[in-house]
Design a protein around this motif. Structure first.
Motif, mmCIF file in Angstrom:
data_model
loop_
_atom_site.group_PDB
_atom_site.id
_atom_site.type_symbol
_atom_site.label_atom_id
_atom_site.label_comp_id
_atom_site.label_asym_id
_atom_site.label_seq_id
_atom_site.Cartn_x
_atom_site.Cartn_y
_atom_site.Cartn_z
ATOM 1 N N LEU A 163 -37.140 -85.179 31.786
ATOM 2 C CA LEU A 163 -37.543 -83.908 32.393
ATOM 3 C C LEU A 163 -38.310 -84.110 33.690
ATOM 4 N N ALA A 184 -43.226 -83.896 33.783
ATOM 5 C CA ALA A 184 -43.441 -83.482 32.393
ATOM 6 C C ALA A 184 -44.602 -84.287 31.815
ATOM 7 N N LEU A 194 -45.087 -78.684 32.072
ATOM 8 C CA LEU A 194 -44.478 -79.143 33.310
ATOM 9 C C LEU A 194 -45.359 -78.759 34.489
ATOM 10 N N PHE A 203 -35.245 -73.249 30.574
ATOM 11 C CA PHE A 203 -34.573 -74.442 31.073
ATOM 12 C C PHE A 203 -33.570 -74.159 32.188
ATOM 13 N N LEU A 261 -33.722 -77.622 34.324
ATOM 14 C CA LEU A 261 -34.167 -78.782 33.559
ATOM 15 C C LEU A 261 -33.012 -79.442 32.813
ATOM 16 N N ASP A 262 -33.158 -80.713 32.569
ATOM 17 C CA ASP A 262 -32.150 -81.474 31.852
ATOM 18 C C ASP A 262 -32.095 -81.029 30.385
#
Length: 331
Positions: free
Chosen positions: A129, A136, A236, A90, A95-96
């Motif tokens: 995401l 995503a 992703l 991440f 990424l969130d």
């Protein structure tokens, strides 16, 4: 999200595939080793998918060589068009943290609960995401991680008196169990069995198949019945590569990812079933915890959450949605 350290603690082989080439060719990173049943199943399935393509879509799968290889780095450099991302990817991918929502410790107590919550929240997590550099497509469940020990696990004081090993890459679980007063060991995975033999380590948090694969189960006596955390990955695809695809290719890619995801989930579920049978032969038993455990599970969740580093802490909005779903399914 939970790390796929079912796989990452093993030694991997490298499937040397070409990087992204023409518009309909995609190379996707998957953290599975060669020479396993999962690798064979994925390889055979991707061959069928490519042969059946009506839109000129060709998918190649790349497998990492060892735990020092980073699929995330490969994706950032453009070597991969996408990947099955896990927790430790991440930060590299930017990424969130809302994508880590399901992997928070002490969240779920059963597969049915996971399925119910995910049916409501998967669209939200995937959308969060998809707000950056990636699209995503799908969340893939890998199963649960369990607390296993050579010592009893019946009371909270039992937990707090033990030293528990957690994989070095698993920052979410590490922060979580530290938050309820457990002592964490982060020894190199190769040293875990020796630590169990010397009693430097009392127990560990692990998927049951890994427990058997690494022979850690030979030093264990008790399994806590409630899972500590849920493990999963998220497919992703880099936005530019996804946008270059035609509508038909996007549709085929989405369907292909669904097929691969189902295959992986079923294969890992079979591994878990087999692991339970091995543990039963070794007379490793599920503990019968005090009733207070079920009552305190929500407080464990909150304590572990407060101990999380801000970089892996989901947003207030995501946590509110998760709590609402858990409460709804508890009523």
């Amino acid at each position: 999200m939970r790390t796929l350290w079912i796989i990452l603690l093993l030694l991997f082989s490298l499937d040397v595939q070409p990087a992204v080439s023409s518009d309909g060719d995609l190379t996707l990173g998957v953290p599975f080793p060669e020479n396993t049943r999962e690798h064979t199943l994925l390889f055979e399935e991707i061959q069928r998918i490519n042969q059946d393509s009506e839109e000129g879509l060709t998918i190649s799968l790349r497998f990492v060589k060892d735990q020092n290889d980073s699929l995330a780095d490969m994706a950032v450099s453009g070597e991969l068009a996408g990947l099955l991302a896990v927790e430790h990817d991440f930060r590299t991918l930017g990424l969130d943290p809302d994508g880590l929502l399901y992997g928070l410790p002490f969240t779920f107590i059963s597969e049915n609960q996971v399925a119910s919550v995910r049916s409501a929240l998967d669209p939200f997590v995937l959308q969060r995401l998809s707000d950056g550099s990636f699209t995503a497509l799908k969340i893939v469940g890998f199963g649960f991680m369990h607390l296993v020990s050579a010592k009893p696990l019946t009371t909270i004081s039992d937990w707090q008196s033990q030293t528990i090993w957690v994989p070095p890459v698993d920052s979410v679980s590490t922060s979580g169990i530290s938050g309820i007063g457990m002592t964490v060991s982060m020894n190199d995975p190769k040293e875990v069995l020796m630590g169990l033999k010397s009693k430097e380590i009392d127990g560990l948090i692990s998927p049951l198949p890994l427990l058997v694969l690494k022979r850690w189960h030979t030093r264990m006596k008790h399994i806590f019945p409630y899972p500590i955390a849920y493990s999963y990955g998220i497919w992703l695809i880099e936005d530019d590569r996804f946008n270059e695809l035609s509508y038909g290719q996007r549709r085929e890619l989405t369907e292909s990812i669904k097929k691969l995801s189902l295959l992986m989930s079923n294969a890992l579920s079979d591994r878990s079933t087999g692991a339970v049978k091995v543990l039963q032969r070794y007379r490793i038993v599920f503990a019968e915890p005090e009733n207070s455990f079920a009552e305190q599970w929500p407080s464990f969740f909150q304590q572990s959450l407060e101990n999380l580093d801000v970089g892996v802490r989901p947003s207030a909005k995501a946590l509110e949605k998760l709590r609402a779903q858990l409460l709804q399914r508890a009523e």
